[in-house]
Structures are given as structure tokens and as C-alpha cells.
Design a protein around this motif. Structure first.
Motif, PDB file in Angstrom:
ATOM      1  N   ASP A   1      37.011  84.105-100.352  1.00 41.20           N
ATOM      2  CA  ASP A   1      35.808  83.916-101.176  1.00 41.20           C
ATOM      3  C   ASP A   1      34.626  83.415-100.346  1.00 41.20           C
ATOM      4  OD1 ASP A   1      36.720  84.761-103.673  1.00 41.20           O
ATOM      5  OD2 ASP A   1      37.643  82.819-104.108  1.00 41.20           O
ATOM      6  N   SER A   2      34.717  83.576 -99.044  1.00 41.73           N
ATOM      7  CA  SER A   2      33.679  83.076 -98.140  1.00 41.73           C
ATOM      8  C   SER A   2      33.080  84.216 -97.326  1.00 41.73           C
ATOM      9  CB  SER A   2      34.279  82.033 -97.181  1.00 41.73           C
ATOM     10  OG  SER A   2      34.925  80.993 -97.881  1.00 41.73           O
ATOM     11  N   LYS A   3      31.927  83.946 -96.735  1.00 41.10           N
ATOM     12  CA  LYS A   3      31.341  84.911 -95.811  1.00 41.10           C
ATOM     13  C   LYS A   3      31.289  84.299 -94.425  1.00 41.10           C
ATOM     14  CE  LYS A   3      26.480  84.645 -95.037  1.00 41.10           C
ATOM     15  NZ  LYS A   3      25.149  85.209 -95.168  1.00 41.10           N
ATOM     16  N   PRO A   4      31.569  85.096 -93.383  1.00 41.82           N
ATOM     17  CA  PRO A   4      31.514  84.568 -92.022  1.00 41.82           C
ATOM     18  C   PRO A   4      30.087  84.159 -91.662  1.00 41.82           C
ATOM     19  CG  PRO A   4      32.682  86.676 -92.094  1.00 41.82           C
ATOM     20  CD  PRO A   4      32.018  86.508 -93.414  1.00 41.82           C
ATOM     21  N   LEU A   5      29.963  83.023 -91.015  1.00 40.96           N
ATOM     22  CA  LEU A   5      28.675  82.574 -90.493  1.00 40.96           C
ATOM     23  C   LEU A   5      28.564  83.009 -89.039  1.00 40.96           C
ATOM     24  CD1 LEU A   5      26.067  80.851 -90.914  1.00 40.96           C
ATOM     25  CD2 LEU A   5      27.373  78.891 -90.050  1.00 40.96           C
ATOM     26  N   LYS A   6      27.482  83.668 -88.706  1.00 39.98           N
ATOM     27  CA  LYS A   6      27.269  84.168 -87.355  1.00 39.98           C
ATOM     28  C   LYS A   6      26.256  83.292 -86.626  1.00 39.98           C
ATOM     29  CE  LYS A   6      29.916  87.726 -88.175  1.00 39.98           C
ATOM     30  NZ  LYS A   6      31.288  87.782 -87.590  1.00 39.98           N
ATOM     31  N   LEU A   7      26.382  83.263 -85.306  1.00 41.76           N
ATOM     32  CA  LEU A   7      25.464  82.466 -84.496  1.00 41.76           C
ATOM     33  C   LEU A   7      24.026  82.930 -84.678  1.00 41.76           C
ATOM     34  CD1 LEU A   7      25.288  80.154 -82.466  1.00 41.76           C
ATOM     35  CD2 LEU A   7      25.636  81.835 -80.632  1.00 41.76           C
ATOM     36  N   GLU A   8      23.840  84.251 -84.811  1.00 42.32           N
ATOM     37  CA  GLU A   8      22.475  84.754 -84.981  1.00 42.32           C
ATOM     38  C   GLU A   8      21.849  84.283 -86.298  1.00 42.32           C
ATOM     39  OE1 GLU A   8      25.302  88.403 -85.432  1.00 42.32           O
ATOM     40  OE2 GLU A   8      25.126  86.610 -84.164  1.00 42.32           O
ATOM     41  N   ASP A   9      22.703  84.001 -87.313  1.00 42.52           N
ATOM     42  CA  ASP A   9      22.174  83.465 -88.570  1.00 42.52           C
ATOM     43  C   ASP A   9      21.533  82.097 -88.357  1.00 42.52           C
ATOM     44  OD1 ASP A   9      23.208  85.689 -89.878  1.00 42.52           O
ATOM     45  OD2 ASP A   9      25.102  84.677 -90.346  1.00 42.52           O
TER      46      ASP A   9
ATOM     47  N   LYS B   1      31.436  80.936-100.968  1.00 43.14           N
ATOM     48  CA  LYS B   1      30.355  81.417-101.832  1.00 43.14           C
ATOM     49  C   LYS B   1      30.701  81.431-103.307  1.00 43.14           C
ATOM     50  CE  LYS B   1      27.230  84.120-100.619  1.00 43.14           C
ATOM     51  NZ  LYS B   1      26.359  85.274-100.338  1.00 43.14           N
ATOM     52  N   ASN B   2      31.948  81.168-103.678  1.00 42.97           N
ATOM     53  CA  ASN B   2      32.344  81.224-105.087  1.00 42.97           C
ATOM     54  C   ASN B   2      32.188  79.850-105.743  1.00 42.97           C
ATOM     55  OD1 ASN B   2      33.354  82.210-107.508  1.00 42.97           O
ATOM     56  ND2 ASN B   2      35.480  81.820-106.940  1.00 42.97           N
TER      57      ASN B   2
END
Length: 400
Positions: free
Chosen positions: A370-378, A313-314
Motif C-alpha cells: 500500500d506504499s509507493k517507493p520514494l526515489k532520491l530524485e523526488d 499511501k492508504n
């Protein structure tokens, strides 16, 4: 025959022509490409994850060149930063340094005739790679020279993901800061990098250069064991398959475009079933239409299999890397997508030194922070427009 039937017949004919051109062109290309890779060599490396730091060092070394400068880039833009690059090359050519610049015809389409004329008038030897070639016009239009390599005086090499343009030094509001990995190389493999440049140069330039000790002087042994591997026409898929198949504990993939082949996604899923820890780092924002949507179906598979996926995300994440266990990492020009696997000319550097792998792991770990976890529900939230784009992207994912 009425008009609708004629139109349908023409469309079918075009589809058949595209298919035959692509299939036969790729088969011909694969038959012509001879496997080229170095043995395990030793060198020393700097890693540049930021464009400003890279190009400050790169431009300094270009200005210090005494004998020759040989450069291959996929993209060179037509902007103020590219003009600085051209000005350095023209100044060195006027000093009597041999300067050769090879750029991809499609990737560097913004390099216009007046700029090329200025370069040549100053003494820079310029050529486009990967021009259209009969009889496989559609296939040759899709092949890109995605390599980014530079050799200075046969002693210093550069290889990695950065191109030349303002976005690569954080001057694009949407894509800044630009995150990538680029290597500065000294040691035994620089002469190989030089020979690899001339293989591409001789294919498209008007002259044919024989590489001798003047261009590729023998270099002293460095400290880091590594191997350089150029690929094209599908050879990269074989290399990645071998790496995944032989992982024992962990696989970490950093890529701007996660669009693997059927063979590779199946092997990644098998690795997950073997309890291999799989981590994938991709961008949160995108620089091309549909590439993100093309990745979603594969990321769903990996998340369901237990892999971790992080979205950087950065700024924009354009880095290309693989780490296998604690003993091997790959940094180069190739994305983890079908275009790099099957259509592009690429070159990657594979490192076999645990200390270097640890050093690079720290760089990649900083990106994960600097990242966000991606979830399956997303990815499973209902979205009509995303579903439509995923369908289109899936149909053309080979060319993205």
C-alpha cells in the motif's frame, strides 16, 4: 547599556539556560533510570493493525474485568470516542472494580477538569504523568510518557501505538484510515507489564502501591518467546544500535518519524556498506508540522546508500516496528526518532520466534504493497519552501 544589547544579552542568557537545563536534566534522568527488562519469557499475542478491531476487543475486555483495570496512555482526546472509553471506566469503578488511569500531562492536555471530576466521583483513580519538575523545568517539560499499556485483572495486557481518540478509529478525514500496530498479550510477561505500570503510577500519583500477587498473579507459559524492555533517558539508542550492529542479512524499519541520532544513522550506513538489505516504511502524509522535512536529510543518506524507502499511501502510517533478519522483530511504542530515543518514556516488545516474525512480516508486507517507493530524485527536486522547512526542522529535530 542600550536596549539592543540588553535584548541580545537576554537571548543569549535564555539559550545558555536552555542548554544547561536540557543537558544537566538529561544527565540526572539517566542516572536515576535503572535498566529494567524481562528475561526471555513466553506468551501468546494478537496483533491489531486497525483501530476499530483493536478497540472492539479492548472495550469488550474492559467490560469483562472482575478485579482491576490499570491503564496508561500518552494521548486521550476530548471527543465522543474518548467519552465511550470514560463511560466504561466509570461503570466498572461503580461495580467495585479498581480502575486506575494514568495519562501524559502534555499528550492528554485536552482531558479537562470536569471530565476528571466525573471520573473521580465515579471511583476512577486518575493521575497525570510527567508534570513539570524543578530544577530542570525545560527538560522536564520535554519528557513525555509515550507508553501505551493496559492490564486487566493481571491476566491480559495491551501494548502498542494506538491512543484514545476519533482519529484512531478512522474518524479523521485527513488521517484515515489510521495504520498502527497494537498487541494483546497473555502469558508470563503480563505481571511485568503490571509492575511497570505501577513504577510510573507511583512516581506521579498520591498513593504508593506495593505490587503483590493480587495485582500480578503468576501467569501460565505461552508459546512465543519475547522480551519487554522499557526505556527512557537515552537507553533506547543503545538498544537500537545493538540490533543494527548485529544484523546479518536485512533490516526493516517502520516508523511515522524517521529522525535517527547521529550514532544510529552512521550505524545504518555501515550496515548498508556490509550489504545488509535495508527497507524503511514511512507515511506519505504527516500528522505534525516539520517531522517529514526533518526526515528528508536522513532518507537521502539512506537512499544514496542503497536502502529502499516506501511511503505508505492508504491513510496515515503511525506504526512502530523493526525486523532484523528472519529471527527478531520489535513492536512497541517507540518511534525511530530523537524524541523517542532521548526524551520519551517508551516500552517495546522484542520477539525471538521465527514463526511470529514471519507472521508479522506478512502484516508489514501488506503495508509495503500500500506504499509507493520514494526515489532520491523526488527529494532532490528544487523547492525553496521545502528547503526552508528542512532547515528549520533540522535545527529543532531533537524536539520533534
Amino acid at each position: 547599556m542600550n536596549l539592543p544589547l540588553i535584548v541580545i544579552a537576554l537571548i543569549l542568557l535564555i539559550i545558555v539556560w536552555f542548554y544547561l537545563d536540557l543537558t544537566l536534566g538529561r544527565k540526572k534522568h539517566r542516572s536515576l533510570f535503572s535498566k529494567r527488562e524481562t528475561p526471555i519469557l513466553h506468551g501468546d499475542f494478537d496483533i491489531f493493525p486497525h483501530g476499530k478491531g483493536l478497540f472492539a476487543d479492548y472495550f469488550h475486555e474492559l467490560k469483562m474485568a472482575a478485579s482491576h483495570i490499570h491503564i496508561l496512555f500518552y494521548i486521550v482526546r476530548d471527543d465522543e470516542f474518548s467519552q465511550q472509553f470514560f463511560d466504561i471506566l466509570k461503570a466498572k469503578a461503580k461495580e467495585g472494580v479498581e480502575v486506575r488511569l494514568l495519562v501524559d500531562r502534555v499528550g492528554s492536555y485536552k482531558v479537562r477538569k470536569p471530565a476528571i471530576k466525573e471520573l473521580r466521583n465515579a471511583g476512577v483513580q486518575f493521575a497525570f504523568s510527567n508534570r513539570l519538575r524543578p530544577p530542570f523545568l525545560f527538560y522536564s517539560s520535554q519528557v513525555r510518557n509515550h507508553r501505551k499499556i493496559s492490564i486487566i485483572d493481571g491476566k491480559i495486557g495491551y501494548l502498542g501505538g494506538f491512543n484514545v481518540g476519533k482519529e484512531y478509529i478512522d474518524q479523521d478525514p485527513k488521517l484515515s484510515p489510521w495504520r498502527d500496530y497494537h498487541l494483546k498479550i497473555t502469558g508470563e510477561s503480563v505481571p511485568f507489564l503490571q509492575r511497570e505500570f505501577f513504577i510510573d503510577w507511583n512516581e506521579y500519583a498520591s498513593d504508593n502501591v506495593v505490587v503483590d500477587s493480587r495485582y500480578a498473579p503468576r501467569q501460565p507459559k505461552g508459546t512465543v518467546p519475547h522480551q519487554l524492555v522499557p526505556t527512557e533517558a537515552g537507553r533506547l539508542e543503545d538498544k537500537y544500535f545493538y540490533l543494527i550492529q548485529n544484523a546479518k542479512k536485512s533490516i526493516t524499519i517502520g516508523t511515522p518519524y524517521f529522525i535517527p541520532s547521529k550514532k544510529l544513522i552512521h550505524e545504518l550506513l555501515r550496515a548498508a556498506k556490509r550489504n545488509i538489505k535495508i527497507t524503511i516504511v514511512v507515511p506519505y502524509i504527516t500528522d505534525h508540522m516539520l517531522v517529514q522535512e526533518a526526515s528528508y536529510r536522513y532518507l537521502r543518506m539512506m537512499l544514496k546508500a542503497g536502502a529502499q524507502v516506501f511511503q505508505y499511501k492508504n491513510g496515515f502510517y503511525h506504526a512502530k516496528s523493526i525486523i532484523i533478519d528472519d529471527h527478531l522483530c520489535d513492536i512497541g511504542t517507540a518511534n525511530f526518532d530523537k524524541r523517542s530515543l532521548f526524551l520519551n518514556k517508551e516500552i517495546n516488545c522484542y520477539f525471538f520466534d521465527p514463526a511470529f516474525v514471519d507472521r508479522f512480516r506478512d502484516v508489514l508486507h501488506a503495508d509495503i504493497l500500500d506504499s509507493k517507493p520514494l526515489k532520491l530524485e523526488d527529494l532532490n527536486k528544487p523547492s525553496f519552501f521545502r528547503s526552508v522547512k528542512e532547515g528549520i526542522a533540522g535545527a529543532i529535530s531533537f524536539f520533534l
